[in-house]
Design a protein around this motif. Structure first.
Motif, short mmCIF file in Angstrom:
data_model
loop_
_atom_site.label_atom_id
_atom_site.label_comp_id
_atom_site.label_asym_id
_atom_site.label_seq_id
_atom_site.Cartn_x
_atom_site.Cartn_y
_atom_site.Cartn_z
N ALA A 96 42.46 40.92 41.77
CA ALA A 96 41.22 42.26 41.14
C ALA A 96 41.24 42.92 40.18
O ALA A 96 41.34 42.81 38.76
CB ALA A 96 39.64 42.32 41.35
N ILE A 97 42.60 43.91 40.85
CA ILE A 97 43.08 44.83 39.70
C ILE A 97 43.45 43.83 39.17
O ILE A 97 43.76 44.62 37.57
CB ILE A 97 43.49 45.44 41.14
CG1 ILE A 97 43.05 46.60 42.10
CG2 ILE A 97 45.12 46.38 40.09
CD1 ILE A 97 43.70 47.53 42.74
N ASP A 98 44.72 43.46 39.64
CA ASP A 98 45.72 42.41 39.06
C ASP A 98 45.46 41.67 37.55
O ASP A 98 45.30 41.83 36.41
CB ASP A 98 46.80 41.44 39.38
CG ASP A 98 47.57 42.44 40.62
OD1 ASP A 98 47.76 43.33 40.30
OD2 ASP A 98 48.44 41.64 41.87
N ALA A 99 44.15 41.64 38.17
CA ALA A 99 42.76 40.86 36.86
C ALA A 99 42.75 41.90 35.62
O ALA A 99 42.72 41.30 34.23
CB ALA A 99 41.78 39.94 37.50
N VAL A 100 42.18 42.60 35.65
CA VAL A 100 42.04 43.81 35.07
C VAL A 100 42.64 44.27 34.18
O VAL A 100 42.48 44.28 33.24
CB VAL A 100 40.92 44.81 36.00
CG1 VAL A 100 40.40 46.12 35.34
CG2 VAL A 100 40.08 45.13 36.59
N VAL A 106 36.11 42.18 29.28
CA VAL A 106 37.26 42.52 30.52
C VAL A 106 36.81 43.74 30.63
O VAL A 106 36.69 44.09 32.10
CB VAL A 106 37.89 44.52 28.81
CG1 VAL A 106 38.95 45.16 29.79
CG2 VAL A 106 38.70 43.78 27.88
N THR A 107 35.70 44.48 30.89
CA THR A 107 33.88 45.50 31.29
C THR A 107 33.85 44.06 32.62
O THR A 107 33.20 44.38 34.07
CB THR A 107 32.82 45.96 30.60
OG1 THR A 107 32.35 44.24 29.96
CG2 THR A 107 33.70 46.87 29.85
N ASP A 108 33.90 42.60 31.84
CA ASP A 108 33.22 42.26 33.47
C ASP A 108 34.08 41.77 34.45
O ASP A 108 33.70 41.89 35.43
CB ASP A 108 32.60 40.60 32.77
CG ASP A 108 31.64 40.53 32.20
OD1 ASP A 108 30.31 41.25 32.79
OD2 ASP A 108 30.95 39.96 31.28
N GLU A 109 35.32 41.81 34.08
CA GLU A 109 36.55 41.17 35.37
C GLU A 109 36.52 43.17 35.94
O GLU A 109 36.89 42.67 36.97
CB GLU A 109 37.62 41.44 34.46
CG GLU A 109 39.02 41.38 35.31
CD GLU A 109 38.69 39.46 35.73
OE1 GLU A 109 38.37 39.40 36.93
OE2 GLU A 109 38.64 38.27 35.22
N VAL A 110 35.90 44.42 35.60
CA VAL A 110 36.23 45.66 35.38
C VAL A 110 35.17 45.48 37.33
O VAL A 110 34.97 46.23 38.36
CB VAL A 110 35.78 46.73 35.43
CG1 VAL A 110 35.79 47.78 35.80
CG2 VAL A 110 36.90 47.41 34.83
N TYR A 111 33.64 45.07 36.72
CA TYR A 111 32.10 44.72 37.64
C TYR A 111 33.03 43.85 38.91
O TYR A 111 32.37 44.00 39.89
CB TYR A 111 31.20 44.22 36.55
CG TYR A 111 30.65 45.45 35.92
CD1 TYR A 111 30.86 46.25 36.91
CD2 TYR A 111 30.92 44.89 34.38
CE1 TYR A 111 30.51 47.67 35.30
CE2 TYR A 111 29.97 45.89 34.20
CZ TYR A 111 30.18 47.04 33.52
OH TYR A 111 29.88 48.18 33.61
N ARG A 112 33.95 43.07 38.91
CA ARG A 112 33.91 41.81 39.56
C ARG A 112 34.92 42.48 40.82
O ARG A 112 35.20 42.45 42.28
CB ARG A 112 35.37 40.38 39.10
CG ARG A 112 34.05 39.56 38.45
CD ARG A 112 34.69 37.96 39.06
NE ARG A 112 35.46 38.29 37.06
CZ ARG A 112 34.89 38.04 35.24
NH1 ARG A 112 33.75 37.37 35.91
NH2 ARG A 112 35.38 38.02 34.61
N LEU A 113 35.96 42.99 40.30
CA LEU A 113 36.83 44.53 40.83
C LEU A 113 35.68 45.48 41.53
O LEU A 113 36.30 45.31 42.63
CB LEU A 113 37.51 45.79 40.28
CG LEU A 113 38.32 46.61 40.37
CD1 LEU A 113 39.23 45.73 41.97
CD2 LEU A 113 38.75 47.39 39.62
N TYR A 114 34.72 45.79 41.55
CA TYR A 114 33.46 46.91 42.12
C TYR A 114 33.13 45.64 43.41
O TYR A 114 32.78 46.34 44.72
CB TYR A 114 32.47 47.08 41.07
CG TYR A 114 32.45 48.13 40.03
CD1 TYR A 114 33.86 48.98 40.43
CD2 TYR A 114 31.82 48.43 38.96
CE1 TYR A 114 34.36 50.02 39.66
CE2 TYR A 114 31.79 48.96 38.28
CZ TYR A 114 32.95 49.94 38.35
OH TYR A 114 33.36 51.36 38.03
N ASP A 115 33.00 44.70 42.74
CA ASP A 115 32.42 43.60 43.90
C ASP A 115 33.52 44.13 45.32
O ASP A 115 33.18 43.19 46.40
CB ASP A 115 32.67 42.42 43.77
CG ASP A 115 30.73 41.91 42.67
OD1 ASP A 115 30.24 42.98 42.55
OD2 ASP A 115 31.33 40.87 42.10
#
Length: 648
Positions: free
Chosen positions: A115-119, A150-159
């Motif tokens: 998830a970090i790499d995706a962000v 980009v922000t959606d990817e961060v929210y997936r990181l939050y999950d």
């Protein structure tokens, strides 16, 4: 399976609950320790990943609004956009640095790392979006959606970043995440509306209108669900914010836009209320997140206390169980050892000693040989076993004494009957001698010789009974007897004597006291050899002086014996057992063994090269008389010397 001692099995049995207790304590302690490390990991994830990611989202939201305004205002003002991009780049660099530290790597799972790499990949793609914005080759809605990816990817990181195992903390973290997502949707609305206001004619495109139709209700749903998931302490400021005039005004403006498909009448009010409400949400996000992190730290501290308590109590319990089990096991093992020693004493000392005394004809005191077994232990069952075993021991010794008495009685009966039969047989042999001297007809003499052989066998059977009863089998003398004469007499007493080949025996003299018994022993072996070999074969008898005495070999050419049976026969010859009335099939073997034991003679059955059996009789040096010659001894008449052929 290897044998194991009772002490080992007892301690193994007592150790089972201890092992289970240790396993349970290990599980509980491991579970608690796992919770502690999970909370510490969650705190590290918040500091190294979630917090810089949230700062990055805030800067992306600001850049998104600046980009939408830049694409709408004529002429475009790039100063705000440049500043926003610098702030975004700084936040992205901070996120990249913190998420790449060694500490961050130790707490990230493979899913979180992906998830970090995706962000980071999405951040790397911002340059392409920014170029399109700078060149005016994209729409306002497309730019907002590009930043939203980009922000959606961060929210997936939050999950993936919410990893606390404590269910209440997880619920609070999930609620704050939904509120943060709602704040991002408000930022997207703000970017679209602010851009439309800055556009000449102040118009929303159809696509922008439809986007706001989706964003507004989703924002309200996420915000309400997030706030409802929080506890009273975390929810209080949000309840005040949702009840504020700014929130009501935002809702009213969103409703007006959706209903009229146009910008609100009071366009300037949106800017102020959106910025005020968004800033309030940002402040609350920071303070509530910090409060939740403090709770996580406190929970970790509580778990540390629980670890200490559980560990100390568990170790104390295990130590107490070990001490108690060891003490109990030692007592039980001691009581069982006493019973084992009593059993070993009975089997290895008392019974053999009683049997030896009875064999030697001594009297046995049952009370002295079977004293009560001391049972001072605290275990009732072991005391009962001890009493029972004491009874068994006394019964066994009494049975041994009774059996010995029975054998002595039977021995006296055998001896009495054998003596009577022996006297009758001797009289019959004497009568046959008288008749033989009076008859000259060859056929009649042959019949008398046959009758004489049968009578001689009867006499040998009577002497065998005397041997079994423990009495002497025949007359003895103190004068030495030539071994050759002993062999000759033994051959003469065999029914099939014509099949026995006896080459000359070397000069040697046998102690006269053993002459009769050795003759009987050899007769039994010769009779057995002729009986269990084909009638067309001969039985060879040889003798010679050897280093340890005089050896006599009796070799037949029969079928032989299987290895196991031959070894069993040799064991019986070396140590003949007590006479068993139920085992009457091998009386000849028993008689040979008892005669051999009486004089220290060693009898061994070996495999013959011809397939049969070679019986080796080793007369010990103590029975061989040295310093005599056949010439010096031949002058003595056997009758005057006291030893006669067994016919009398």
């Amino acid at each position: 399976m290897a044998s194991q001692s009772l002490r080992f099995k007892l301690y193994s049995l007592l150790s089972l609950p201890i092992v289970a207790l240790v396993a349970l304590w290990t599980f509980v302690a491991g579970y608690v320790v796992g919770d502690f490390f999970e909370l510490r990991r969650a705190s590290t994830v918040f500091e190294k990943i979630s917090s810089p990611a949230a700062a990055l989202v805030t800067e992306l939201q600001y850049e998104r609004k600046s980009a939408a305004t830049f694409l709408s205002a004529p002429p475009p003002d790039g100063s705000l956009l440049i500043t926003a991009r610098k702030r975004t780049n700084a936040a992205a660099a901070q996120f990249r640095a913190l998420s790449s530290t060694e500490e961050a790597h130790t707490v990230t799972t493979p899913e979180l790392r992906r998830a970090i790499d995706a962000v980071l990949r999405k951040i790397g793609g911002l340059d392409a979006v920014r170029k399109l914005v700078d060149d005016g080759e994209t729409t306002r809605l497309a730019a907002v959606q590009a930043y939203g990816e980009v922000t959606d990817e961060v929210y997936r990181l939050y999950d993936q970043a919410v990893t606390v195992s404590e269910i209440k903390l997880y619920q609070q973290a999930a609620g704050l995440q939904r509120i943060t997502h709602a704040r991002d949707l408000l930022s997207r609305e703000d970017a679209l509306i602010a851009g439309a206001i800055a556009t000449p004619g102040e118009l929303l495109t159809k696509e922008e209108y439809m986007a706001i139709q989706q964003l507004a209700p989703n924002r309200r749903l996420l915000l309400e669900d997030g706030v409802s998931a929080l506890d009273a302490e975390l929810r209080g400021p949000y309840d005040q914010l949702l009840a504020s005039a700014d929130h009501r005004q935002i809702g009213a403006i969103e409703s007006e836009i959706i209903e009229t498909a146009a910008l609100p009448g009071e366009r300037a009010s949106w800017q102020a209320v959106a910025e005020s409400f968004g800033a309030a949400l940002d402040r609350l996000r920071i303070t509530r997140a910090e409060l939740l992190n403090v709770r996580t730290e406190n929970e970790a501290g509580t778990i540390v206390v629980r670890i200490v308590v559980v560990g100390a109590f568990g170790l104390a319990t295990i130590f107490g169980a070990v001490v108690w089990s060891a003490s109990l096991g030692r007592r039980l093992a001691g009581e069982l050892d006493a019973l084992r020693d009593a059993a070993a004493d009975l089997a290895d000392v008392r019974l053999p000693r009683v049997v030896e005394k009875l064999r030697d004809g001594e009297d046995v005191d049952v009370d002295a040989e079977a004293p009560p077994i001391p049972t001072d232990g605290a275990t009732q069952e072991i005391r009962d076993v001890g009493h029972a075993f004491a009874g068994v021991r006394r019964t066994a010794i009494e049975a041994a004494v009774g059996q010995a008495g029975l054998r002595q009685g039977l021995g006296r009966v055998f001896s009495n009957m054998a003596r009577r039969n022996q006297a009758l047989v001797q009289r019959q042999l004497a009568q046959l001698d008288v008749i033989r001297r009076q008859i000259t007809e060859p056929d009649t003499l042959q019949d008398l010789f046959t009758l004489d052989r049968l009578t001689t066998r009867m006499r040998r059977q009577a002497e065998g009974l005397l041997v079994l009863s423990g009495a002497s089998g025949g007359p003895s003398t103190g004068d030495p007897v030539p071994v050759a004469d002993v062999v000759r007499v033994a051959v003469a007493e065999v029914e099939q004597y014509t099949r026995v080949a006896a080459p000359p025996i070397p000069d040697a003299f046998l102690d006269g006291a053993a002459a009769s018994d050795v003759t009987h022993l050899l007769t039994e072996l010769l009779a057995n050899a002729t009986a269990f070999s084909p009638p067309t074969t001969t039985v060879q008898v040889q003798g010679q002086l050897v280093g340890r005495g005089f050896a006599i070999e009796v070799e037949d050419r029969g079928l032989g014996l299987p290895e196991a049976i031959r070894e069993d026969f040799n064991a019986r010859l070396a140590d003949p057992p007590e006479f068993d009335l139920a085992d009457s099939e091998r009386l000849g073997l028993l008689v040979v063994g008892m005669l051999a034991r009486r004089h220290g003679i060693k009898v061994t059955l070996n495999k013959s090269p011809y397939g049969g059996i070679t019986a080796v009789v080793l007369l010990p040096q103590s029975l061989i008389v040295t310093g005599l010659t056949r010439r010096s001894h031949s002058g003595k008449n056997r009758e005057t010397a006291g030893w006669q052929p067994r016919r009398g």
